[in-house]
Design a protein around this motif. Structure first.
Motif, mmCIF file in Angstrom:
data_model
loop_
_atom_site.group_PDB
_atom_site.id
_atom_site.type_symbol
_atom_site.label_atom_id
_atom_site.label_comp_id
_atom_site.label_asym_id
_atom_site.label_seq_id
_atom_site.Cartn_x
_atom_site.Cartn_y
_atom_site.Cartn_z
ATOM 1 N N ILE A 42 0.746 -1.309 -0.037
ATOM 2 C CA ILE A 42 -0.119 -0.003 -0.092
ATOM 3 C C ILE A 42 0.780 1.312 0.020
ATOM 4 O O ILE A 42 0.343 2.444 -0.157
ATOM 5 C CB ILE A 42 -1.098 0.132 1.202
ATOM 6 N N HIS A 43 2.226 1.198 0.099
ATOM 7 C CA HIS A 43 3.015 2.063 0.279
ATOM 8 C C HIS A 43 3.673 2.622 -1.143
ATOM 9 O O HIS A 43 4.477 3.577 -1.271
ATOM 10 C CB HIS A 43 4.324 2.042 1.205
ATOM 11 N N TYR A 44 3.310 1.801 -2.265
ATOM 12 C CA TYR A 44 3.907 2.111 -3.362
ATOM 13 C C TYR A 44 2.741 2.234 -4.760
ATOM 14 O O TYR A 44 1.716 1.535 -4.468
ATOM 15 C CB TYR A 44 4.700 0.739 -3.746
ATOM 16 N N THR A 45 3.440 2.807 -5.668
ATOM 17 C CA THR A 45 2.555 2.919 -6.775
ATOM 18 C C THR A 45 3.528 2.809 -8.018
ATOM 19 O O THR A 45 4.770 3.090 -8.060
ATOM 20 C CB THR A 45 1.800 4.373 -7.015
ATOM 21 N N ILE A 46 2.704 2.653 -8.934
ATOM 22 C CA ILE A 46 3.691 2.416 -10.337
ATOM 23 C C ILE A 46 4.360 3.689 -10.824
ATOM 24 O O ILE A 46 3.716 4.630 -10.676
ATOM 25 C CB ILE A 46 2.628 1.997 -11.593
ATOM 26 N N GLY A 47 5.556 3.586 -11.090
ATOM 27 C CA GLY A 47 6.554 4.774 -11.648
ATOM 28 C C GLY A 47 7.170 5.437 -10.284
ATOM 29 O O GLY A 47 8.204 6.375 -10.589
ATOM 30 N N GLN A 48 6.789 4.971 -9.258
ATOM 31 C CA GLN A 48 7.517 5.575 -7.970
ATOM 32 C C GLN A 48 8.848 5.304 -7.858
ATOM 33 O O GLN A 48 9.517 4.208 -8.219
ATOM 34 C CB GLN A 48 6.812 4.864 -6.755
ATOM 35 N N ARG A 49 9.840 6.293 -7.610
ATOM 36 C CA ARG A 49 11.130 6.177 -7.474
ATOM 37 C C ARG A 49 11.842 6.493 -6.051
ATOM 38 O O ARG A 49 12.621 5.693 -5.697
ATOM 39 C CB ARG A 49 11.870 7.161 -8.620
ATOM 40 N N ARG A 50 11.172 7.511 -5.506
ATOM 41 C CA ARG A 50 11.856 7.798 -4.096
ATOM 42 C C ARG A 50 11.247 6.777 -3.141
ATOM 43 O O ARG A 50 9.983 6.358 -3.276
ATOM 44 C CB ARG A 50 11.271 9.115 -3.881
ATOM 45 N N GLY A 51 11.960 6.826 -1.892
ATOM 46 C CA GLY A 51 11.547 6.006 -0.816
ATOM 47 C C GLY A 51 11.478 4.473 -0.927
ATOM 48 O O GLY A 51 10.837 3.723 -0.165
ATOM 49 N N TYR B 112 12.862 2.127 -10.428
ATOM 50 C CA TYR B 112 11.302 2.706 -10.417
ATOM 51 C C TYR B 112 10.428 1.512 -10.021
ATOM 52 O O TYR B 112 10.720 0.150 -10.608
ATOM 53 C CB TYR B 112 10.777 3.183 -11.692
ATOM 54 N N VAL B 113 9.250 1.713 -9.468
ATOM 55 C CA VAL B 113 8.339 0.545 -9.417
ATOM 56 C C VAL B 113 7.707 0.327 -10.614
ATOM 57 O O VAL B 113 7.028 1.149 -11.348
ATOM 58 C CB VAL B 113 7.239 0.725 -8.234
ATOM 59 N N VAL B 114 7.914 -1.081 -11.106
ATOM 60 C CA VAL B 114 7.454 -1.384 -12.405
ATOM 61 C C VAL B 114 6.177 -2.433 -12.584
ATOM 62 O O VAL B 114 5.251 -2.286 -13.513
ATOM 63 C CB VAL B 114 8.336 -1.918 -13.385
ATOM 64 N N LYS B 115 5.910 -2.853 -11.480
ATOM 65 C CA LYS B 115 4.650 -3.945 -11.012
ATOM 66 C C LYS B 115 4.521 -4.004 -9.579
ATOM 67 O O LYS B 115 5.461 -3.999 -8.978
ATOM 68 C CB LYS B 115 4.768 -5.087 -11.712
ATOM 69 N N ILE B 116 3.313 -4.203 -9.204
ATOM 70 C CA ILE B 116 2.940 -4.665 -7.689
ATOM 71 C C ILE B 116 2.288 -5.882 -7.914
ATOM 72 O O ILE B 116 1.205 -5.906 -8.543
ATOM 73 C CB ILE B 116 2.146 -3.577 -7.394
ATOM 74 N N ASP B 117 2.831 -6.924 -7.227
ATOM 75 C CA ASP B 117 2.142 -8.167 -7.189
ATOM 76 C C ASP B 117 1.360 -8.377 -5.613
ATOM 77 O O ASP B 117 2.138 -8.960 -4.954
ATOM 78 C CB ASP B 117 2.995 -9.353 -7.483
ATOM 79 N N PRO C 8 -0.926 -10.234 -4.457
ATOM 80 C CA PRO C 8 -1.260 -11.503 -3.847
ATOM 81 C C PRO C 8 0.089 -12.244 -3.193
ATOM 82 O O PRO C 8 0.207 -12.799 -2.163
ATOM 83 C CB PRO C 8 -1.637 -12.586 -5.153
ATOM 84 N N LYS C 9 1.048 -11.757 -3.939
ATOM 85 C CA LYS C 9 2.741 -12.646 -3.323
ATOM 86 C C LYS C 9 3.170 -11.480 -2.378
ATOM 87 O O LYS C 9 4.197 -11.722 -1.794
ATOM 88 C CB LYS C 9 3.576 -12.854 -4.427
ATOM 89 N N ARG C 10 2.565 -10.028 -2.319
ATOM 90 C CA ARG C 10 3.137 -9.028 -1.720
ATOM 91 C C ARG C 10 4.693 -8.770 -1.984
ATOM 92 O O ARG C 10 5.501 -8.512 -1.313
ATOM 93 C CB ARG C 10 3.077 -9.485 -0.278
ATOM 94 N N ARG C 11 4.787 -8.640 -3.236
ATOM 95 C CA ARG C 11 5.821 -8.355 -4.286
ATOM 96 C C ARG C 11 5.908 -6.946 -4.848
ATOM 97 O O ARG C 11 4.826 -6.563 -5.434
ATOM 98 C CB ARG C 11 6.370 -9.316 -4.973
ATOM 99 N N VAL C 12 6.805 -6.097 -4.347
ATOM 100 C CA VAL C 12 7.194 -5.081 -5.493
ATOM 101 C C VAL C 12 8.131 -5.213 -6.297
ATOM 102 O O VAL C 12 9.367 -5.491 -5.642
ATOM 103 C CB VAL C 12 7.487 -3.775 -4.573
ATOM 104 N N ILE C 13 8.098 -4.908 -7.670
ATOM 105 C CA ILE C 13 8.896 -5.297 -8.591
ATOM 106 C C ILE C 13 9.465 -3.803 -9.147
ATOM 107 O O ILE C 13 8.689 -2.958 -9.670
ATOM 108 C CB ILE C 13 8.464 -6.250 -10.010
ATOM 109 N N VAL C 14 10.865 -3.949 -9.071
ATOM 110 C CA VAL C 14 11.435 -2.593 -9.624
ATOM 111 C C VAL C 14 12.270 -3.148 -10.740
ATOM 112 O O VAL C 14 12.888 -3.943 -11.100
ATOM 113 C CB VAL C 14 12.181 -2.079 -8.441
#
Length: 394
Positions: free
Chosen positions: A259-268, A278-283, A285-291
């Motif tokens: 919930i702390h991340y959005t697509i395109g996010q770079r900071r933080g 950059y955040v390029v995908k949010i998975d 169900p697996k609670r993964r943030v793909i950069v």
């Protein structure tokens, strides 16, 4: 400078398009307590319309009073009442708190938890304001519902059309794409042809108590822009952590909730590889943030859900003909060339040139490609089609 108001009655139609005098035309003015909606009510009253002001209480008074720079808060209800008293119109406050929580706030939390990026202002217009409030206006015997939105409604050959505001810097068409043809027939937007500077001067001209009031900022129910805190409050335990993973498969670190991340996010992001990430995908169900690198944000197309079409003909006909359109995927971006089509039986938009950072849950708003200002409709982004084959469609 003093501005001339539109003529109230020319013997044929009044300024709102009805073939009867303003005094015989009842208008419900949606009053948020801000400058724009207050000027709308004052303008219509000055032209002789039978105006009723309605303000919606959307969330708890106590919490709202402490939230500055938001619409529909406790102080705003007080301001709307003061304006109504000054211009001499009846004013009612409707308790829509439970409806707003169910239709807007709960949807906001669930969309974030699903790894998408919600737009609660669109949901609010789509449900509470242009559905529930519109019904209330009809129940009051009103001929129309007038709002302070910066957008234009014009009468076309086949019925009412929705167009971008004359003041491009204030245009709110991105947030109103879900307006249906039936709703558009009943709605009026008196500020659509005016620049904000003129609206402020009209507020001074009418001596409104809100003339110098700042514009609303951020989402009304999100204190200090802290989306994650609101989601956590609505859905306790939503902040469960997980992994931050590079596109190449490397686990770079951990996060404290998608919930702390959005697509395109770079900071933080809290991780580093020596190159910008950059955040390029949010998975979710697996609670993964793909950069990954910036080029991994490029999108060749998207699929729509909850589509709304207010252009000529039908959406099906436009999609079958591969019709050219302009599409806006962020409220702060200009529309870009694209085409409407299909993908597995779902309406799809294909960009002429790949677009960066398109996120699920956001809106894709369609405009006429022939150079007019007309809005054709749009939908919410169900899925994105990456231009980079390293990224699986989200």
């Amino acid at each position: 400078m003093t501005y001339e108001l539109p003529p109230a009655w020319d013997g044929r139609v009044n300024s709102l398009g009805f073939a009867k005098p303003p005094a015989e035309t009842r208008v419900v003015a949606a009053m948020s307590g801000g400058v724009d909606s207050s000027v709308v009510a004052a303008m219509l009253k000055a032209q002789g319309y039978d105006v009723i002001g309605i303000t919606l209480q959307l969330y708890d008074h106590g919490a709202a009073i402490e939230k500055k720079g938001a619409c529909c808060a406790g102080q705003d209800i007080h301001d709307a009442r003061n304006v109504s008293d000054q211009i001499g119109i009846p004013h009612y406050v409707l308790d829509y708190e439970s409806k707003f929580r169910e239709q807007v706030m709960e949807d906001f939390a669930d969309t974030y938890l699903a790894g998408s990026t919600p737009i609660p202002c669109i949901r609010c217009n789509q449900t509470v304001k242009f559905s529930d409030l519109l019904k209330t206006a009809r129940d009051l015997g009103a001929d129309c519902l007038a709002t302070g939105h910066y957008i234009r409604r014009t009468d076309g050959e086949d019925g009412p059309e929705l167009h971008r505001a004359a003041d491009a810097s204030r245009d709110q068409s991105y947030f109103l794409f879900a307006t249906t043809a039936e709703q558009l027939d009943y709605l009026r937007f008196p500020l659509g042809d005016l620049p904000k500077t003129q609206v402020r001067e009209l507020a001074d001209q009418f001596n409104l108590p809100v003339a110098s009031k700042p514009d609303s900022q951020d989402i009304c129910f999100v204190p200090e822009g802290s989306y994650a805190n609101v989601v956590e409050k609505l859905r306790p335990g939503a902040g469960r952590g997980g992994e931050i993973v590079h596109l190449d498969g490397r686990v770079l670190g951990e996060h404290n909730g998608v919930i702390h991340y959005t697509i395109g996010q770079r900071r933080g992001l809290g991780v580093a590889t020596g190159d910008p990430l950059y955040v390029v995908k949010i998975d979710a169900p697996k609670r993964r943030v793909i950069v990954g690198p910036r080029e991994a944000l490029m999108t060749s197309g998207l699929l729509l859900e909850e589509p709304n079409w207010i252009g000529d003909g039908t959406l099906e006909a436009a999609a079958n003909s591969d019709a050219p359109v302009l599409v806006r995927v962020r409220s702060t971006r200009p529309p870009v060339p694209a085409r409407i089509g299909w993908s597995d039986g779902v309406p799809a938009i294909w960009f002429d040139d790949p677009e960066e950072g398109v996120a699920r849950g956001q809106a894709a708003v369609l405009y006429d490609a022939a150079g007019s200002t007309r809005i054709l409709g749009g939908g919410f982004i169900l899925k994105t089609i990456p231009a980079d084959d390293r990224v699986v469609a989200a």
